[in-house]
Enzyme design. Structure first.
Site, PDB file in Angstrom:
ATOM      1  N   LYS A 119      -4.793  -0.527  22.245  1.00  0.00           N
ATOM      2  CA  LYS A 119      -5.775   0.532  22.397  1.00  0.00           C
ATOM      3  C   LYS A 119      -6.137   1.110  21.046  1.00  0.00           C
ATOM      4  CE  LYS A 119      -4.039   3.868  21.164  1.00  0.00           C
ATOM      5  NZ  LYS A 119      -3.337   4.293  19.888  1.00  0.00           N
ATOM      6  N   TYR A 164      -5.318   8.791  24.959  1.00  0.00           N
ATOM      7  CA  TYR A 164      -4.313   8.967  26.017  1.00  0.00           C
ATOM      8  C   TYR A 164      -4.712  10.090  26.963  1.00  0.00           C
ATOM      9  CZ  TYR A 164      -1.106   5.815  23.654  1.00  0.00           C
ATOM     10  OH  TYR A 164      -0.532   4.698  23.093  1.00  0.00           O
TER      11      TYR A 164
HETATM   12  P1  NAD Z   1      -0.035  -0.464  11.151  1.00  0.00           P
HETATM   13  O1  NAD Z   1      -0.896  -0.003  10.034  1.00  0.00           O
HETATM   14  O2  NAD Z   1       1.399  -0.128  11.103  1.00  0.00           O
HETATM   15  O3  NAD Z   1      -0.168  -2.049  11.307  1.00  0.00           O
HETATM   16  C1  NAD Z   1      -1.387  -2.708  11.205  1.00  0.00           C
HETATM   17  C2  NAD Z   1      -1.131  -4.147  10.782  1.00  0.00           C
HETATM   18  O4  NAD Z   1      -2.387  -4.796  10.594  1.00  0.00           O
HETATM   19  C3  NAD Z   1      -0.376  -4.269   9.442  1.00  0.00           C
HETATM   20  O5  NAD Z   1       0.605  -5.250   9.556  1.00  0.00           O
HETATM   21  C4  NAD Z   1      -1.448  -4.719   8.461  1.00  0.00           C
HETATM   22  O6  NAD Z   1      -0.931  -5.515   7.431  1.00  0.00           O
HETATM   23  C5  NAD Z   1      -2.363  -5.514   9.363  1.00  0.00           C
HETATM   24  N1  NAD Z   1      -3.722  -5.622   8.851  1.00  0.00           N
HETATM   25  C6  NAD Z   1      -4.447  -6.754   8.866  1.00  0.00           C
HETATM   26  N2  NAD Z   1      -5.648  -6.553   8.323  1.00  0.00           N
HETATM   27  C7  NAD Z   1      -5.682  -5.275   7.932  1.00  0.00           C
HETATM   28  C8  NAD Z   1      -6.669  -4.487   7.284  1.00  0.00           C
HETATM   29  N3  NAD Z   1      -7.874  -4.988   6.941  1.00  0.00           N
HETATM   30  N4  NAD Z   1      -6.370  -3.201   7.049  1.00  0.00           N
HETATM   31  C9  NAD Z   1      -5.185  -2.671   7.398  1.00  0.00           C
HETATM   32  N5  NAD Z   1      -4.215  -3.377   8.020  1.00  0.00           N
HETATM   33  C10 NAD Z   1      -4.467  -4.683   8.274  1.00  0.00           C
HETATM   34  O7  NAD Z   1      -0.696   0.066  12.485  1.00  0.00           O
HETATM   35  P2  NAD Z   1      -0.018   0.205  13.914  1.00  0.00           P
HETATM   36  O8  NAD Z   1       0.464   1.593  14.088  1.00  0.00           O
HETATM   37  O9  NAD Z   1       0.923  -0.885  14.148  1.00  0.00           O
HETATM   38  O10 NAD Z   1      -1.308   0.065  14.862  1.00  0.00           O
HETATM   39  C11 NAD Z   1      -1.893  -1.190  15.147  1.00  0.00           C
HETATM   40  C12 NAD Z   1      -2.666  -1.098  16.463  1.00  0.00           C
HETATM   41  O11 NAD Z   1      -1.756  -0.762  17.502  1.00  0.00           O
HETATM   42  C13 NAD Z   1      -3.747  -0.022  16.496  1.00  0.00           C
HETATM   43  O12 NAD Z   1      -4.837  -0.471  17.235  1.00  0.00           O
HETATM   44  C14 NAD Z   1      -3.083   1.136  17.217  1.00  0.00           C
HETATM   45  O13 NAD Z   1      -4.009   1.959  17.901  1.00  0.00           O
HETATM   46  C15 NAD Z   1      -2.185   0.412  18.182  1.00  0.00           C
HETATM   47  N6  NAD Z   1      -0.993   1.206  18.540  1.00  0.00           N
HETATM   48  C16 NAD Z   1      -0.710   1.349  19.839  1.00  0.00           C
HETATM   49  C17 NAD Z   1       0.387   2.096  20.235  1.00  0.00           C
HETATM   50  C18 NAD Z   1       0.728   2.240  21.690  1.00  0.00           C
HETATM   51  O14 NAD Z   1       1.589   3.066  22.005  1.00  0.00           O
HETATM   52  N7  NAD Z   1       0.124   1.467  22.570  1.00  0.00           N
HETATM   53  C19 NAD Z   1       1.183   2.690  19.261  1.00  0.00           C
HETATM   54  C20 NAD Z   1       0.883   2.502  17.922  1.00  0.00           C
HETATM   55  C21 NAD Z   1      -0.220   1.748  17.571  1.00  0.00           C
END
Ligand code: NAD
Length: 386
Positions: free
Chosen positions: A159, A242
């Site tokens: 999401k 949410y």
């Molecule tokens: P994060 O920044 O920790 O991870 C993102 C990943 O994408 C990293 O490994 C990064 O290297 C990679 N990436 C690839 N191309 C990129 C770019 N151009 N710019 C930046 N990063 C790039 O983020 P996250 O917290 O893991 O979130 C990722 C996704 O998961 C988002 O869509 C977020 O909304 C979703 N999320 C959902 C929940 C949930 O409870 N369902 C919780 C956290 C995050």
């Protein structure tokens, strides 16, 4: 019965006991609901030797490949995939050779199941990978879901599904065209307290809901979350979603219009391209109102419904664990579960048994449509119909 021989029913019962599975009756969602339904249809008295029963009853676990090894993939999804029964962590897609090495060691992933963003499309030739799970920044979801579908894989997308409705349409169309299932990472649809809100609200246990309050805020956003191009917006896209979800599943109704007001920016440099906080109201055809708030500088976590004959609420409502609920009759006594394990197992079972997922792309699209209307209302100061 002779030792070493199990009936199918006994085998399934044992499997459930070993896995510590709690069946949530109200939703019909449980990890083994499909297996149990299949089991219920079996003629009684079938007896097989244990190995035969295993072969017949324990289908291959589906392989999931995580795309994007950031905080959520590493902190929540990969550990959850050690607890899943119907799927496992089979592959990874990462742009970082260091992360690839580290994950390979930690999760025992074969070299052939490790991809980068350039060779990702060749995943189509890998029979170990059944499901691709896109866990990238929001603006990259559409591209990778479409590529995964074209590679012939079922898809889970985090999401918010995407940053525009047009992207959502392309994602849904790509999966349909490929004949693959698409679900959104809405873990709270597999969480007992949130399911209880849905049950109490949609079954009108306390009568018609008059008002819902939904607040979700956190104080530590950074990186791409503050960049509108990658996030699509600020806290509304990330955590405010949410609230929209909570209102929709608690009421079972769809908003007809929204109004919204951006909060003050106490740190205009940090929040140069996205809102710092936002309050909005959703109107429903029957007069119900939802009052919502989100923020990147204030911790808030509430889902509360006020109905004709009582109230019910979760506080906190949306975290990975520690959700607590009460009603005007007293506390909810429900278990804490591994939400992500349940969510992924449910999808794997849906794929395996060809039944719909309760959290399909269409649900994600409707949320993105509502989020876009909220931003339009925020920018114009006008009431925006949905
Ligand atoms: P994060 O920044 O920790 O991870 C993102 C990943 O994408 C990293 O490994 C990064 O290297 C990679 N990436 C690839 N191309 C990129 C770019 N151009 N710019 C930046 N990063 C790039 O983020 P996250 O917290 O893991 O979130 C990722 C996704 O998961 C988002 O869509 C977020 O909304 C979703 N999320 C959902 C929940 C949930 O409870 N369902 C919780 C956290 C995050």
């Amino acid at each position: 019965m002779e030792p070493g021989f199990y009936s199918r029913r006994q085998f399934l019962q044992q499997l459930s006991v070993n896995a510590g599975i709690t069946i949530i009756g109200m939703e019909g969602i449980s990890m083994f609901s499909t297996l149990e339904m299949a089991e219920a249809a079996e003629p009684a008295g079938i007896i097989e030797s244990a190995p035969q029963a295993l072969a017949a009853e324990v289908p291959r676990k589906l392989g999931i490949a995580l795309v994007g090894l950031g905080q959520y993939a590493g902190g929540q999804l990969a550990p959850a995939l050690k607890e899943t029964e119907a799927c496992y962590l089979a592959g990874i897609v990462t742009g970082s050779p260091n992360k690839a090495r580290q994950w390979k060691r930690q999760y025992n992933i074969p070299d052939g199941n490790i991809y980068n963003y350039d060779n990702f499309d060749s995943i189509k030739d890998n029979p170990d990978i059944d499901i691709v799970y896109v866990v990238l920044p929001n603006a990259l979801h559409a591209e990778y879901v479409v590529r995964a579908a074209k590679a012939g894989k079922h898809v889970i997308c985090e999401k918010p599904m995407a940053i525009t409705v047009e992207e959502c349409d392309r994602m849904i169309a790509a999966c349909k065209e490929a004949g693959k299932m698409l679900s959104i990472g809405y873990r709270l649809h597999f969480e007992p307290h949130n399911l209880q809100m849905k049950q109490l609200g949609q079954n009108k246990v306390y009568g018609e809901i008059k008002k819902i309050k939904a607040y979700n805020g956190m104080g530590d956003a950074q990186g791409w979350r503050l960049d509108k191009k990658l996030a699509g917006g600020g806290p509304l896209m990330d955590v405010g979603i949410y609230c929209v979800q909570g209102v929709r599943y608690t009421s079972g109704r769809e908003p007809i219009a929204v109004t919204a007001k951006e909060g003050p920016k106490t740190d205009p440099v940090k929040f140069a391209s996205v809102e710092q906080s936002l309050t909005w109201q959703m109107e429903f055809a029957d007069g119900m109102i939802a009052e919502c708030r989100t923020s990147y500088s204030e911790e808030m976590n509430l889902l509360r419904a006020e109905a004709e004959r009582g109230w019910f609420e979760l506080s906190p409502a949306y975290p990975y664990s520690g959700i607590r609920g009460k009603t005007s009759d007293g506390p909810m006594k429900l278990p804490q579960v591994n939400q992500q394990a349940r969510q992924m197992d449910d999808f794997a079972i849906a794929v395996r048994s060809d039944r719909p997922t309760p959290v399909p792309g269409e649900m994600g699209r409707q949320d993105v449509k509502i989020l876009q209307a909220i931003y339009k209302a925020m920018e114009t100061g006008q009431r925006v119909e949905i």
